[in-house]
Design an enzyme around this catalytic site. Structure first.
Site, PDB file in Angstrom:
ATOM      1  N   CYS A 124      -7.306  -6.196 -10.391  1.00 36.85           N
ATOM      2  CA  CYS A 124      -6.095  -6.709 -11.046  1.00 36.85           C
ATOM      3  C   CYS A 124      -6.291  -8.113 -11.597  1.00 36.85           C
ATOM      4  O   CYS A 124      -5.422  -8.637 -12.296  1.00 36.85           O
ATOM      5  CB  CYS A 124      -4.928  -6.657 -10.086  1.00 36.85           C
ATOM      6  SG  CYS A 124      -4.794  -5.066  -9.258  1.00 36.85           S
ATOM      7  N   HIS A 273       0.504 -10.656 -12.782  1.00 37.52           N
ATOM      8  CA  HIS A 273       0.091  -9.267 -12.611  1.00 37.52           C
ATOM      9  C   HIS A 273       1.272  -8.487 -12.042  1.00 37.52           C
ATOM     10  O   HIS A 273       1.946  -8.941 -11.120  1.00 37.52           O
ATOM     11  CB  HIS A 273      -1.106  -9.215 -11.652  1.00 37.52           C
ATOM     12  CG  HIS A 273      -1.373  -7.851 -11.100  1.00 37.52           C
ATOM     13  ND1 HIS A 273      -1.460  -6.739 -11.905  1.00 37.52           N
ATOM     14  CD2 HIS A 273      -1.562  -7.421  -9.822  1.00 37.52           C
ATOM     15  CE1 HIS A 273      -1.689  -5.680 -11.139  1.00 37.52           C
ATOM     16  NE2 HIS A 273      -1.752  -6.067  -9.886  1.00 37.52           N
ATOM     17  N   ASN A 304       2.115  -0.387 -11.462  1.00 38.91           N
ATOM     18  CA  ASN A 304       1.014  -1.348 -11.333  1.00 38.91           C
ATOM     19  C   ASN A 304      -0.212  -0.749 -12.029  1.00 38.91           C
ATOM     20  O   ASN A 304      -0.784   0.226 -11.562  1.00 38.91           O
ATOM     21  CB  ASN A 304       0.754  -1.590  -9.843  1.00 38.91           C
ATOM     22  CG  ASN A 304      -0.437  -2.498  -9.575  1.00 38.91           C
ATOM     23  OD1 ASN A 304      -1.319  -2.649 -10.405  1.00 38.91           O
ATOM     24  ND2 ASN A 304      -0.458  -3.090  -8.392  1.00 38.91           N
TER      25      ASN A 304
HETATM   26  C1  LIG Z   1       3.318  -1.083  -0.292  1.00 37.12           C
HETATM   27  C2  LIG Z   1       4.578  -1.836   0.044  1.00 37.12           C
HETATM   28  C3  LIG Z   1       5.633  -1.633  -1.047  1.00 37.12           C
HETATM   29  C4  LIG Z   1       5.135  -1.310   1.352  1.00 37.12           C
HETATM   30  O1  LIG Z   1       6.289  -2.030   1.684  1.00 37.12           O
HETATM   31  P1  LIG Z   1       6.455  -2.613   3.149  1.00 37.12           P
HETATM   32  O2  LIG Z   1       7.779  -3.233   3.194  1.00 37.12           O
HETATM   33  O3  LIG Z   1       5.258  -3.457   3.450  1.00 37.12           O
HETATM   34  O4  LIG Z   1       6.412  -1.284   3.977  1.00 37.12           O
HETATM   35  P2  LIG Z   1       5.798  -1.018   5.413  1.00 37.12           P
HETATM   36  O5  LIG Z   1       4.452  -0.432   5.239  1.00 37.12           O
HETATM   37  O6  LIG Z   1       5.938  -2.243   6.272  1.00 37.12           O
HETATM   38  O7  LIG Z   1       6.787   0.048   5.949  1.00 37.12           O
HETATM   39  C5  LIG Z   1       8.172  -0.279   6.176  1.00 37.12           C
HETATM   40  C6  LIG Z   1       8.913   0.998   6.466  1.00 37.12           C
HETATM   41  O8  LIG Z   1       8.994   1.786   5.277  1.00 37.12           O
HETATM   42  C7  LIG Z   1       8.428   3.078   5.518  1.00 37.12           C
HETATM   43  N1  LIG Z   1       7.720   3.499   4.331  1.00 37.12           N
HETATM   44  C8  LIG Z   1       6.447   3.240   3.982  1.00 37.12           C
HETATM   45  N2  LIG Z   1       6.173   3.792   2.789  1.00 37.12           N
HETATM   46  C9  LIG Z   1       7.295   4.397   2.398  1.00 37.12           C
HETATM   47  C10 LIG Z   1       7.661   5.115   1.253  1.00 37.12           C
HETATM   48  N3  LIG Z   1       6.789   5.321   0.232  1.00 37.12           N
HETATM   49  N4  LIG Z   1       8.911   5.583   1.148  1.00 37.12           N
HETATM   50  C11 LIG Z   1       9.808   5.366   2.114  1.00 37.12           C
HETATM   51  N5  LIG Z   1       9.531   4.697   3.247  1.00 37.12           N
HETATM   52  C12 LIG Z   1       8.295   4.207   3.362  1.00 37.12           C
HETATM   53  C13 LIG Z   1       7.498   2.906   6.683  1.00 37.12           C
HETATM   54  O9  LIG Z   1       7.354   4.111   7.372  1.00 37.12           O
HETATM   55  C14 LIG Z   1       8.244   1.872   7.511  1.00 37.12           C
HETATM   56  O10 LIG Z   1       9.271   2.532   8.245  1.00 37.12           O
HETATM   57  P3  LIG Z   1       9.695   2.000   9.700  1.00 37.12           P
HETATM   58  O11 LIG Z   1      10.224   0.609   9.489  1.00 37.12           O
HETATM   59  O12 LIG Z   1      10.735   2.981  10.103  1.00 37.12           O
HETATM   60  O13 LIG Z   1       8.449   2.035  10.517  1.00 37.12           O
HETATM   61  C15 LIG Z   1       4.328  -3.345   0.203  1.00 37.12           C
HETATM   62  O14 LIG Z   1       3.576  -3.612   1.352  1.00 37.12           O
HETATM   63  C16 LIG Z   1       3.639  -3.937  -0.950  1.00 37.12           C
HETATM   64  O15 LIG Z   1       4.144  -3.894  -2.055  1.00 37.12           O
HETATM   65  N6  LIG Z   1       2.487  -4.566  -0.764  1.00 37.12           N
HETATM   66  C17 LIG Z   1       1.748  -5.158  -1.810  1.00 37.12           C
HETATM   67  C18 LIG Z   1       1.110  -4.072  -2.552  1.00 37.12           C
HETATM   68  C19 LIG Z   1       0.595  -4.493  -3.863  1.00 37.12           C
HETATM   69  O16 LIG Z   1       1.208  -5.214  -4.583  1.00 37.12           O
HETATM   70  N7  LIG Z   1      -0.577  -4.004  -4.165  1.00 37.12           N
HETATM   71  C20 LIG Z   1      -1.198  -4.225  -5.378  1.00 37.12           C
HETATM   72  C21 LIG Z   1      -1.961  -5.444  -5.311  1.00 37.12           C
HETATM   73  S1  LIG Z   1      -2.935  -5.481  -6.688  1.00 37.12           S
END
Ligand SMILES: CC(C)(COP(=O)(O)OP(=O)(O)OC[C@H]1O[C@@H](n2cnc3c(N)ncnc32)[C@H](O)[C@@H]1OP(=O)(O)O)[C@@H](O)C(=O)NCCC(=O)NCCS
Length: 348
Positions: A124, A273, A304
């Site tokens: 990215c 980004h 993304n």
């Molecule tokens: C991926 C991302 C959106 C996940 O969000 P998050 O808030 O970190 O989610 P978590 O993994 O902590 O999970 C939180 C809850 O949502 C749930 N969950 C995870 N993925 C899910 C989905 N796709 N749909 C619904 N629920 C989901 C989990 O099970 C968890 O439930 P719980 O609280 O009951 O255990 C986030 O971490 C993110 O955007 N990270 C950066 C990613 C990024 O930008 N990458 C590109 C970089 S180039």
């Protein structure tokens, strides 16, 4: 006899972006379609990532084809002819052939003559890395104009059953023509890497382990359809990436502003980004960006798209009138590696 001297090379004093163009695949994948693959909800995806839909490429929309389309627009906006291009840099992590680089095919299809053409793998941050190289090539005198492309078909590397990535990635291409300028149009690129975090976003398996090491070692080149391997996909430790992006990348963005001698209130656009809308919002806060500065939010319709996201978002802001030609924009890319690159640029 005195030692003969190598003739010095002189390049342009400064460089800037002369044109930008994008290609968005035809097929729109709304969140409702993603819900066929993962247990989630439209509301969860929108609130956690800001994404409402993304575009996924069809069979005809190859990495090369999307690049040629995007580059054609950038070349037209720059008002140059393809044979003036003295370098083609393609930033991508989803060109699935290790060699040759896809850049040579793109250069040939565009009519860039014998211009040097190569791919870079900086995820990215790829567009920013490409911009830094192009800036150096132009000022160093090794190229007149350089075409920088960010292109991805991340749908090919997306595991549709993976709840943490299936909704995030999209496909597309963005391109920029970088060329000489009378005034500085690209501020110092603040770029770097942190290999200690190489595993937080990565391909699940290397191609050799995916398909059988013996085949790779023996160079058999057979069709690998024996069911041993699982097609590699991108895996991500979402929270680690999130924390790193929010804490570390705001500092890098500030360094790019400082290096350019620009304050946040002098910006005409902030084009980060398009990783996740919440990361963007957190960076806005950390940078104390005035509300008057327009912010790229292309992720809502595009997802993304890794290396393609900054030029795609830039094109959209210019087309929609949110930002204007000549405005200063702060761009910052960050991703797998981990790698990052930020700079203040003058919009074409
Ligand atoms: C991926 C991302 C959106 C996940 O969000 P998050 O808030 O970190 O989610 P978590 O993994 O902590 O999970 C939180 C809850 O949502 C749930 N969950 C995870 N993925 C899910 C989905 N796709 N749909 C619904 N629920 C989901 C989990 O099970 C968890 O439930 P719980 O609280 O009951 O255990 C986030 O971490 C993110 O955007 N990270 C950066 C990613 C990024 O930008 N990458 C590109 C970089 S180039």
């Amino acid at each position: 006899m005195s030692q003969p001297q190598i003739k010095p090379v002189t390049g342009a004093r400064y460089a800037r972006i002369h044109g930008v163009g994008g290609y968005r695949p035809v097929r729109v994948i709304p969140n409702s379609e993603v819900l066929n693959w993962i247990d989630s909800s439209d509301e969860w995806i929108r609130s956690r990532s800001g994404i409402a839909e993304r575009r996924w490429a069809g069979p005809e929309e190859s990495v090369a084809e999307m690049s040629v389309q995007a580059a054609g627009k950038a070349i037209a906006q720059a008002g140059i002819s393809p044979d003036q291009i003295g370098g083609v840099i393609v930033a991508t992590v989803s060109h699935l052939k290790q060699t040759p680089a896809i850049a040579t095919e793109i250069a040939e299809r565009l009519g860039c003559g014998t211009a040097p053409a190569f791919d870079i793998s900086a995820a990215c941050a790829g567009f920013g890395y490409g911009l830094s190289l192009a800036d150096g090539m132009i000022r160093g005198g090794s190229a007149g104009y350089v075409l920088v492309i960010g292109v991805e078909r991340l749908s090919d590397l997306t595991d549709r059953s993976d709840r943490s990535t299936a909704f995030i990635f999209g496909d597309g291409a963005g391109a920029a023509i970088v060329g000489p300028s009378d005034t500085p149009g690209i501020g110092k690129v603040v770029w770097g890497s942190d290999g200690s975090q190489k595993d937080v976003i990565s391909q699940t398996q290397a191609w050799d382990t995916a398909f059988g090491k013996e085949d790779a070692v023996n160079g058999l080149g057979e069709a690998h359809d024996d069911g041993r391997g699982k097609w590699p996909a991108l895996r991500m430790e979402g929270q680690s990436v999130f924390r790193w992006a929010v804490w570390e990348m705001a500092k890098v963005a500030q360094q790019a502003l400082d290096a350019a001698g620009i304050t946040a209130d002098q910006l005409g656009a902030f084009i980060p980004h398009q990783a996740n809308m919440r990361i963007t919002d957190a960076m806005i806060k950390a940078l104390k960006l005035p509300e008057s500065v327009p912010v790229a939010r292309d992720i809502t319709e595009t997802g993304n798209t890794s290396a393609a996201s900054i030029p795609l978002a830039m094109e959209r802001m210019l087309e929609s009138g949110e930002a204007r030609s000549g405005d200063l924009a702060l761009i910052i890319g960050f991703g797998a590696g981990l790698v990052y690159a930020a700079a203040v640029v003058t919009l074409p």
